[in-house]
Motif scaffolding. Structure first.
Motif, mmCIF file in Angstrom:
data_model
loop_
_atom_site.group_PDB
_atom_site.id
_atom_site.type_symbol
_atom_site.label_atom_id
_atom_site.label_comp_id
_atom_site.label_asym_id
_atom_site.label_seq_id
_atom_site.Cartn_x
_atom_site.Cartn_y
_atom_site.Cartn_z
ATOM 1 N N ILE A 78 0.838 -1.195 0.000
ATOM 2 C CA ILE A 78 0.000 0.000 0.000
ATOM 3 C C ILE A 78 0.879 1.252 0.000
ATOM 4 O O ILE A 78 1.786 1.394 0.819
ATOM 5 C CB ILE A 78 -0.910 0.020 1.254
ATOM 6 C CG1 ILE A 78 -1.755 -1.253 1.333
ATOM 7 C CG2 ILE A 78 -1.780 1.267 1.271
ATOM 8 C CD1 ILE A 78 -2.707 -1.450 0.199
ATOM 9 N N ASN A 79 0.592 2.167 -0.914
ATOM 10 C CA ASN A 79 1.352 3.429 -0.970
ATOM 11 C C ASN A 79 0.794 4.496 -0.041
ATOM 12 O O ASN A 79 1.541 5.285 0.542
ATOM 13 C CB ASN A 79 1.355 3.975 -2.396
ATOM 14 C CG ASN A 79 1.899 2.992 -3.407
ATOM 15 O OD1 ASN A 79 1.144 2.410 -4.177
ATOM 16 N ND2 ASN A 79 3.211 2.794 -3.410
ATOM 17 N N HIS A 80 -0.534 4.559 0.081
ATOM 18 C CA HIS A 80 -1.189 5.557 0.924
ATOM 19 C C HIS A 80 -2.252 4.842 1.759
ATOM 20 O O HIS A 80 -3.126 4.170 1.205
ATOM 21 C CB HIS A 80 -1.855 6.643 0.082
ATOM 22 C CG HIS A 80 -0.922 7.361 -0.838
ATOM 23 N ND1 HIS A 80 -0.217 8.486 -0.468
ATOM 24 C CD2 HIS A 80 -0.561 7.107 -2.122
ATOM 25 C CE1 HIS A 80 0.531 8.894 -1.476
ATOM 26 N NE2 HIS A 80 0.335 8.071 -2.491
ATOM 27 N N LEU A 81 -2.177 5.011 3.071
ATOM 28 C CA LEU A 81 -3.108 4.343 3.970
ATOM 29 C C LEU A 81 -3.903 5.379 4.751
ATOM 30 O O LEU A 81 -3.361 6.103 5.578
ATOM 31 C CB LEU A 81 -2.353 3.429 4.945
ATOM 32 C CG LEU A 81 -3.220 2.614 5.915
ATOM 33 C CD1 LEU A 81 -4.077 1.595 5.159
ATOM 34 C CD2 LEU A 81 -2.345 1.900 6.955
ATOM 35 N N LEU A 82 -5.201 5.465 4.486
ATOM 36 C CA LEU A 82 -6.080 6.412 5.165
ATOM 37 C C LEU A 82 -6.790 5.707 6.314
ATOM 38 O O LEU A 82 -7.478 4.697 6.104
ATOM 39 C CB LEU A 82 -7.123 6.979 4.202
ATOM 40 C CG LEU A 82 -6.701 8.157 3.310
ATOM 41 C CD1 LEU A 82 -5.569 7.756 2.367
ATOM 42 C CD2 LEU A 82 -7.892 8.668 2.511
ATOM 43 N N VAL A 83 -6.607 6.223 7.510
ATOM 44 C CA VAL A 83 -7.246 5.656 8.701
ATOM 45 C C VAL A 83 -8.519 6.451 8.966
ATOM 46 O O VAL A 83 -8.467 7.608 9.366
ATOM 47 C CB VAL A 83 -6.308 5.715 9.917
ATOM 48 C CG1 VAL A 83 -6.981 5.050 11.128
ATOM 49 C CG2 VAL A 83 -4.978 5.044 9.605
ATOM 50 N N THR A 84 -9.683 5.825 8.764
ATOM 51 C CA THR A 84 -10.953 6.554 8.895
ATOM 52 C C THR A 84 -11.848 5.985 9.986
ATOM 53 O O THR A 84 -12.994 6.416 10.122
ATOM 54 C CB THR A 84 -11.735 6.537 7.562
ATOM 55 O OG1 THR A 84 -12.253 5.217 7.329
ATOM 56 C CG2 THR A 84 -10.841 6.932 6.399
ATOM 57 N N THR A 85 -11.346 5.037 10.750
ATOM 58 C CA THR A 85 -12.138 4.454 11.824
ATOM 59 C C THR A 85 -12.215 5.395 13.021
ATOM 60 O O THR A 85 -11.496 6.389 13.090
ATOM 61 C CB THR A 85 -11.522 3.121 12.282
ATOM 62 O OG1 THR A 85 -10.116 3.328 12.529
ATOM 63 C CG2 THR A 85 -11.668 2.053 11.217
ATOM 64 N N SER A 86 -13.067 5.059 13.984
ATOM 65 C CA SER A 86 -13.222 5.891 15.182
ATOM 66 C C SER A 86 -12.171 5.560 16.241
ATOM 67 O O SER A 86 -12.226 6.099 17.343
ATOM 68 C CB SER A 86 -14.630 5.694 15.769
ATOM 69 O OG SER A 86 -14.835 4.337 16.103
ATOM 70 N N PHE A 87 -11.246 4.697 15.910
ATOM 71 C CA PHE A 87 -10.180 4.308 16.840
ATOM 72 C C PHE A 87 -8.917 4.049 16.036
ATOM 73 O O PHE A 87 -8.970 3.805 14.824
ATOM 74 C CB PHE A 87 -10.577 3.049 17.623
ATOM 75 C CG PHE A 87 -10.980 1.902 16.734
ATOM 76 C CD1 PHE A 87 -10.045 1.008 16.228
ATOM 77 C CD2 PHE A 87 -12.313 1.728 16.366
ATOM 78 C CE1 PHE A 87 -10.410 -0.032 15.396
ATOM 79 C CE2 PHE A 87 -12.700 0.690 15.530
ATOM 80 C CZ PHE A 87 -11.742 -0.188 15.048
ATOM 81 N N GLN A 88 -7.775 4.105 16.711
ATOM 82 C CA GLN A 88 -6.515 3.827 16.030
ATOM 83 C C GLN A 88 -6.371 2.329 15.784
ATOM 84 O O GLN A 88 -6.733 1.510 16.619
ATOM 85 C CB GLN A 88 -5.344 4.332 16.863
ATOM 86 C CG GLN A 88 -5.285 5.841 16.992
ATOM 87 C CD GLN A 88 -3.997 6.319 17.612
ATOM 88 O OE1 GLN A 88 -2.923 5.800 17.303
ATOM 89 N NE2 GLN A 88 -4.082 7.302 18.495
ATOM 90 N N PRO A 89 -5.830 1.945 14.635
ATOM 91 C CA PRO A 89 -5.677 0.522 14.324
ATOM 92 C C PRO A 89 -4.488 -0.096 15.052
ATOM 93 O O PRO A 89 -3.703 0.605 15.701
ATOM 94 C CB PRO A 89 -5.440 0.530 12.812
ATOM 95 C CG PRO A 89 -4.725 1.822 12.579
ATOM 96 C CD PRO A 89 -5.334 2.805 13.548
ATOM 97 N N ASP A 90 -4.347 -1.395 14.905
ATOM 98 C CA ASP A 90 -3.175 -2.105 15.411
ATOM 99 C C ASP A 90 -2.054 -1.892 14.398
ATOM 100 O O ASP A 90 -2.021 -2.516 13.335
ATOM 101 C CB ASP A 90 -3.499 -3.596 15.552
ATOM 102 C CG ASP A 90 -2.312 -4.399 16.075
ATOM 103 O OD1 ASP A 90 -1.208 -3.825 16.236
ATOM 104 O OD2 ASP A 90 -2.474 -5.613 16.310
ATOM 105 N N TRP A 91 -1.141 -0.975 14.713
ATOM 106 C CA TRP A 91 -0.105 -0.618 13.753
ATOM 107 C C TRP A 91 0.798 -1.793 13.410
ATOM 108 O O TRP A 91 1.319 -1.880 12.292
ATOM 109 C CB TRP A 91 0.720 0.553 14.281
ATOM 110 C CG TRP A 91 -0.073 1.806 14.454
ATOM 111 C CD1 TRP A 91 -0.429 2.424 15.618
ATOM 112 C CD2 TRP A 91 -0.657 2.600 13.409
ATOM 113 N NE1 TRP A 91 -1.188 3.542 15.378
ATOM 114 C CE2 TRP A 91 -1.345 3.680 14.020
ATOM 115 C CE3 TRP A 91 -0.657 2.506 12.013
ATOM 116 C CZ2 TRP A 91 -2.012 4.654 13.292
ATOM 117 C CZ3 TRP A 91 -1.337 3.471 11.284
ATOM 118 C CH2 TRP A 91 -2.000 4.518 11.919
ATOM 119 N N LYS A 92 1.014 -2.712 14.339
ATOM 120 C CA LYS A 92 1.839 -3.884 14.048
ATOM 121 C C LYS A 92 1.201 -4.749 12.963
ATOM 122 O O LYS A 92 1.891 -5.467 12.244
ATOM 123 C CB LYS A 92 2.041 -4.707 15.324
ATOM 124 C CG LYS A 92 2.883 -4.012 16.378
ATOM 125 C CD LYS A 92 3.061 -4.884 17.611
ATOM 126 C CE LYS A 92 3.898 -4.178 18.662
ATOM 127 N NZ LYS A 92 4.070 -5.010 19.894
#
Length: 261
Positions: free
Chosen positions: A153-167
Motif C-alpha cells: 500500500i502506498n497511501h493508507l487512510l485511517v478513517t475508523t473511530s479508533f486507532q488501528p493495530d499498527w503492528k
C-alpha cells in the motif's frame, strides 16, 4: 455569488488572509483561523437561514443535490484533501481502514482518481458495499495476524473511530509509503519504531481542505457523481432529536442530513 445560488460552508470559517499560510493557500493552518467547533458555535446548521462571510462559502454545483452536498462539505473535504494535497497518483495503491462516514467517501474518491483501492474492515459484512463503491480488494482484519494484501500500500487512510493495530498494518505498507491518521482520537500516536524506520514510512497529518482544494473536491464529486450514503431527517425538533439519538447509538449509515420538509 448570486441570489438563488445553492451554497454551503465547510470546517474553516475565517482566517487572517495576510499571513504566509493564507497567502500560499493553506489558510487551514493560519494562526488566527476560525474553525468549526471552536468558533461560530451558532453556525445555524439546523436552521433555514444563516449569515456567512462570502469568502468562506462554496457554490454547490447543480449536479449535486443539496442533501448529498452537505456531507461532502466536511467528510468529503477531509478525505479528498488527504488524496489530492499529498501526492497520491493514479498508479498508487490506496488503503482505506474503515467503511463508515469518511471511509465510504474515501473509497469513491480514490477509485475515481484511478487508484487501486484496498479496503480494510473488521469483518466481511461490508464487503459487497465496498466493492460496489469502487474497492478493488477487501480484507477482513478481525482475528488476523497477517493481512493478505496482494501488493503493498502506498497511501493508507485511517478513517475508523479508533486507532488501528499498527503492528498489523505496517507490514503491508510499500517502502516510502504514507499513513494518514484521519481518526479523531485523544490518545497518543504510538507506532512501532524500527519497521517505521526500515520502510522509510511517513505519517502525514491532515485537516479538512483549504478553500481551493475544497472547490476542486466539489467539482470532482459533481463530475464523477460521487454520492454520500445518507439518512434523511426532517428539520424539526423531533427530526433533529431522532438524528442525534441514532448518531449517539452508532447506528447512522453513514451520514445524517436534516432536510426542510
Amino acid at each position: 455569488m448570486r441570489k438563488g445560488d445553492s451554497v454551503g460552508w465547510g470546517y474553516v470559517h475565517n482566517s487572517c488572509n495576510h499571513c504566509k499560510q493564507c497567502l500560499t493557500g493553506h489558510e487551514t493552518l493560519c494562526p488566527e483561523r476560525a474553525m468549526y467547533g471552536a468558533a461560530d458555535l451558532d453556525q445555524r446548521s439546523f436552521a433555514s437561514h444563516a449569515v456567512w462571510k462570502a469568502d468562506y462559502i462554496f457554490k454547490i454545483p447543480s449536479a449535486i443535490p443539496r442533501e448529498f452536498a452537505a456531507p461532502l462539505m466536511c467528510g468529503g473535504a477531509t478525505v479528498f484533501n488527504a488524496l489530492q494535497s499529498f501526492g497520491a497518483k493514479s498508479t498508487d495503491r490506496v488503503g482505506i481502514i474503515g467503511v463508515g462516514g469518511l471511509g465510504h467517501l474515501a473509497i469513491q474518491f480514490a477509485s475515481k482518481m484511478g487508484c487501486q483501492v484496498v479496503v480494510f474492515s473488521s469483518t466481511d459484512s461490508k464487503k459487497e458495499e465496498a466493492i460496489r463503491l469502487g474497492a478493488d480488494e477487501f480484507i477482513a482484519t478481525k482475528g488476523v495476524k497477517e493481512l493478505a494484501a496482494s501488493k503493498p500500500i502506498n497511501h493508507l487512510l485511517v478513517t475508523t473511530s479508533f486507532q488501528p493495530d499498527w503492528k498489523q498494518f505496517l507490514p503491508v505498507m510499500a517502502p516510502g509509503g504514507t499513513v494518514y491518521p484521519l481518526t479523531v482520537s485523544e490518545g497518543d500516536l504510538t507506532i512501532p519504531y524500527m519497521p517505521f524506520l526500515a520502510g522509510e514510512l511517513r505519517v502525514q497529518g491532515g485537516l479538512v481542505a483549504a478553500r481551493e482544494v475544497h472547490r476542486e473536491m466539489l467539482e470532482f464529486a459533481a463530475h464523477h457523481k460521487i454520492r454520500p450514503i445518507i439518512e434523511q431527517f426532517p428539520m424539526s425538533a423531533e427530526g433533529i432529536t431522532e438524528a442525534m439519538k441514532k448518531l449517539e447509538d452508532g447506528k447512522m449509515r453513514y451520514r445524517g442530513v436534516v432536510v426542510v420538509q
